[in-house]
Design a protein around this motif. Sequence first.
Motif, PDB file in Angstrom:
ATOM      1  N   ALA A  59       0.829  -1.187  -0.277  1.00 31.34           N
ATOM      2  CA  ALA A  59       0.421  -0.166   0.278  1.00 31.34           C
ATOM      3  C   ALA A  59       0.870   1.499   0.093  1.00 31.34           C
ATOM      4  O   ALA A  59       0.775   2.102  -0.848  1.00 31.34           O
ATOM      5  N   THR A  60       2.110   1.322   0.852  1.00 32.98           N
ATOM      6  CA  THR A  60       2.511   2.802   1.117  1.00 32.98           C
ATOM      7  C   THR A  60       3.244   2.559  -0.480  1.00 32.98           C
ATOM      8  O   THR A  60       3.369   3.677  -1.048  1.00 32.98           O
ATOM      9  N   VAL A  61       4.213   1.360  -0.745  1.00 33.41           N
ATOM     10  CA  VAL A  61       5.124   1.903  -2.508  1.00 33.41           C
ATOM     11  C   VAL A  61       3.964   2.144  -3.328  1.00 33.41           C
ATOM     12  O   VAL A  61       4.122   3.182  -4.541  1.00 33.41           O
ATOM     13  N   PHE A  62       2.689   1.270  -3.384  1.00 33.41           N
ATOM     14  CA  PHE A  62       1.400   1.989  -4.817  1.00 33.41           C
ATOM     15  C   PHE A  62       1.015   3.402  -4.257  1.00 33.41           C
ATOM     16  O   PHE A  62       1.051   4.149  -5.150  1.00 33.41           O
ATOM     17  N   GLY A  63       1.307   3.992  -2.630  1.00 36.66           N
ATOM     18  CA  GLY A  63       0.606   5.389  -3.062  1.00 36.66           C
ATOM     19  C   GLY A  63       1.027   5.993  -3.056  1.00 36.66           C
ATOM     20  O   GLY A  63       0.782   7.139  -3.801  1.00 36.66           O
ATOM     21  N   ALA A  64       2.520   5.854  -2.668  1.00 38.99           N
ATOM     22  CA  ALA A  64       3.431   6.456  -3.220  1.00 38.99           C
ATOM     23  C   ALA A  64       3.714   6.448  -4.855  1.00 38.99           C
ATOM     24  O   ALA A  64       4.243   7.970  -5.423  1.00 38.99           O
ATOM     25  N   LEU A  65       3.765   5.415  -5.434  1.00 42.88           N
ATOM     26  CA  LEU A  65       3.599   5.547  -6.736  1.00 42.88           C
ATOM     27  C   LEU A  65       2.322   6.836  -7.473  1.00 42.88           C
ATOM     28  O   LEU A  65       2.673   7.621  -8.314  1.00 42.88           O
ATOM     29  N   VAL A  66       1.018   6.116  -7.113  1.00 42.24           N
ATOM     30  CA  VAL A  66       0.421   6.933  -7.991  1.00 42.24           C
ATOM     31  C   VAL A  66       0.343   8.636  -7.514  1.00 42.24           C
ATOM     32  O   VAL A  66       0.442   9.132  -8.106  1.00 42.24           O
ATOM     33  N   VAL A  67       1.068   9.163  -6.097  1.00 43.80           N
ATOM     34  CA  VAL A  67       1.261  10.662  -5.492  1.00 43.80           C
ATOM     35  C   VAL A  67       2.309  10.618  -7.147  1.00 43.80           C
ATOM     36  O   VAL A  67       2.724  11.865  -7.264  1.00 43.80           O
ATOM     37  N   GLY A  68       3.493  10.400  -7.080  1.00 40.59           N
ATOM     38  CA  GLY A  68       4.251  10.789  -8.108  1.00 40.59           C
ATOM     39  C   GLY A  68       4.291  10.662  -9.603  1.00 40.59           C
ATOM     40  O   GLY A  68       4.312  11.972  -9.630  1.00 40.59           O
ATOM     41  N   LEU A  69       3.002   9.593 -10.339  1.00 43.85           N
ATOM     42  CA  LEU A  69       2.765  10.484 -10.716  1.00 43.85           C
ATOM     43  C   LEU A  69       2.124  10.823 -11.662  1.00 43.85           C
ATOM     44  O   LEU A  69       1.785  11.480 -11.861  1.00 43.85           O
ATOM     45  N   ARG A  70       0.897  11.023 -10.470  1.00 41.11           N
ATOM     46  CA  ARG A  70       0.332  12.065 -10.732  1.00 41.11           C
ATOM     47  C   ARG A  70       0.560  13.712 -10.552  1.00 41.11           C
ATOM     48  O   ARG A  70       0.287  14.625 -10.897  1.00 41.11           O
ATOM     49  N   LEU A  71       2.058  13.911  -9.394  1.00 45.70           N
ATOM     50  CA  LEU A  71       2.462  15.066  -9.889  1.00 45.70           C
ATOM     51  C   LEU A  71       3.213  14.992 -10.859  1.00 45.70           C
ATOM     52  O   LEU A  71       2.892  16.092 -11.936  1.00 45.70           O
ATOM     53  N   LEU A  72       3.625  14.423 -11.571  1.00 42.54           N
ATOM     54  CA  LEU A  72       4.727  13.944 -13.461  1.00 42.54           C
ATOM     55  C   LEU A  72       3.273  14.526 -14.531  1.00 42.54           C
ATOM     56  O   LEU A  72       4.139  15.345 -14.898  1.00 42.54           O
ATOM     57  N   LEU A  73       2.092  13.531 -13.739  1.00 46.41           N
ATOM     58  CA  LEU A  73       1.078  13.614 -14.649  1.00 46.41           C
ATOM     59  C   LEU A  73       0.947  15.357 -14.924  1.00 46.41           C
ATOM     60  O   LEU A  73       0.246  15.950 -16.274  1.00 46.41           O
ATOM     61  N   GLY A  74       0.523  15.895 -13.615  1.00 46.09           N
ATOM     62  CA  GLY A  74       0.169  17.456 -13.655  1.00 46.09           C
ATOM     63  C   GLY A  74       1.303  18.655 -13.792  1.00 46.09           C
ATOM     64  O   GLY A  74       0.744  19.293 -15.113  1.00 46.09           O
ATOM     65  N   PHE A  75       2.519  18.191 -13.994  1.00 46.40           N
ATOM     66  CA  PHE A  75       3.561  19.136 -14.131  1.00 46.40           C
ATOM     67  C   PHE A  75       3.817  18.945 -16.092  1.00 46.40           C
ATOM     68  O   PHE A  75       3.129  19.806 -16.545  1.00 46.40           O
ATOM     69  N   ALA A  76       3.567  17.236 -16.535  1.00 43.32           N
ATOM     70  CA  ALA A  76       3.288  17.478 -18.107  1.00 43.32           C
ATOM     71  C   ALA A  76       1.893  18.198 -18.445  1.00 43.32           C
ATOM     72  O   ALA A  76       2.439  18.435 -19.400  1.00 43.32           O
ATOM     73  N   MET A  77       0.742  17.863 -18.091  1.00 49.46           N
ATOM     74  CA  MET A  77       0.058  18.438 -18.322  1.00 49.46           C
ATOM     75  C   MET A  77      -0.073  20.105 -18.833  1.00 49.46           C
ATOM     76  O   MET A  77      -0.668  20.273 -19.693  1.00 49.46           O
ATOM     77  N   ALA A  78       0.621  20.336 -17.959  1.00 50.27           N
ATOM     78  CA  ALA A  78       0.637  22.147 -18.219  1.00 50.27           C
ATOM     79  C   ALA A  78       1.901  22.307 -18.599  1.00 50.27           C
ATOM     80  O   ALA A  78       1.913  23.566 -19.784  1.00 50.27           O
ATOM     81  N   THR A  79       2.706  21.939 -18.971  1.00 50.40           N
ATOM     82  CA  THR A  79       3.910  22.046 -19.791  1.00 50.40           C
ATOM     83  C   THR A  79       3.665  21.548 -21.473  1.00 50.40           C
ATOM     84  O   THR A  79       4.107  22.240 -22.296  1.00 50.40           O
ATOM     85  N   ALA A  80       3.371  20.700 -21.616  1.00 54.22           N
ATOM     86  CA  ALA A  80       2.705  20.026 -23.253  1.00 54.22           C
ATOM     87  C   ALA A  80       1.544  19.309 -23.515  1.00 54.22           C
ATOM     88  O   ALA A  80       1.292  18.004 -23.037  1.00 54.22           O
ATOM     89  N   PRO A  81      -0.044  20.046 -22.684  1.00 51.36           N
ATOM     90  CA  PRO A  81      -1.050  19.669 -23.104  1.00 51.36           C
ATOM     91  C   PRO A  81      -1.643  18.468 -24.067  1.00 51.36           C
ATOM     92  O   PRO A  81      -2.381  18.059 -23.632  1.00 51.36           O
ATOM     93  N   THR A  82      -0.353  19.332 -25.447  1.00 60.05           N
ATOM     94  CA  THR A  82      -1.246  18.273 -26.099  1.00 60.05           C
ATOM     95  C   THR A  82      -0.934  17.007 -25.800  1.00 60.05           C
ATOM     96  O   THR A  82      -1.768  16.075 -27.329  1.00 60.05           O
ATOM     97  N   TYR A  83       0.183  16.335 -25.882  1.00 56.05           N
ATOM     98  CA  TYR A  83       0.201  15.891 -25.438  1.00 56.05           C
ATOM     99  C   TYR A  83      -0.346  14.393 -24.287  1.00 56.05           C
ATOM    100  O   TYR A  83      -0.249  13.313 -22.965  1.00 56.05           O
TER     101      TYR A  83
END
Length: 147
Positions: free
Chosen positions: A8-32
């Motif tokens: 639970a800890t590993v996957f919870g941290a993975l999900v939070v990390g990926l959502r943060l990266l996804l938020g940053f990626a969507m802000a910089t390159a939303p067309t992708y």
Amino acid sequence: MTAWVLRATVFGALVVGLRLLLGFAMATAPTYGIVWRTACLVLIVGAAAAWGLRDGRAADGTDLTVRWMSAGAVAGIGSGAVCWLLDQVPGIALGDSGALFELTSAAAFILLLIFLPALAGIGYGRFRARKAAETAPAVGATQLAPA
């Protein structure tokens, strides 16, 4: 540490990390956006399937269903709560979802993203372990060499 708490800890941290990266990626390159979302989905599903495969090969008939269900539920609710809190911080954009959505629908989706691939991995891992046990020679068996 209990096995499901580690997962639970590993996957919870993975999900939070990926959502943060996804938020940053969507802000910089939303067309992708479709590429970023697909990559995050594949990472979560692949990690759950790989860990489930490892569990399936290592487990000696133990029931892993409740272990992975608990891990998925806690990871989903925990990551939803953390992502909602992070979304309240100015400058961090994670989609402006409300707390009710994050703690119910998003948590259920994360639960399924973790639980189903893990069970598929467990099934395949047990199948592979059974096949390996059938083809391995018995311990202590003597083979007679032709004269």
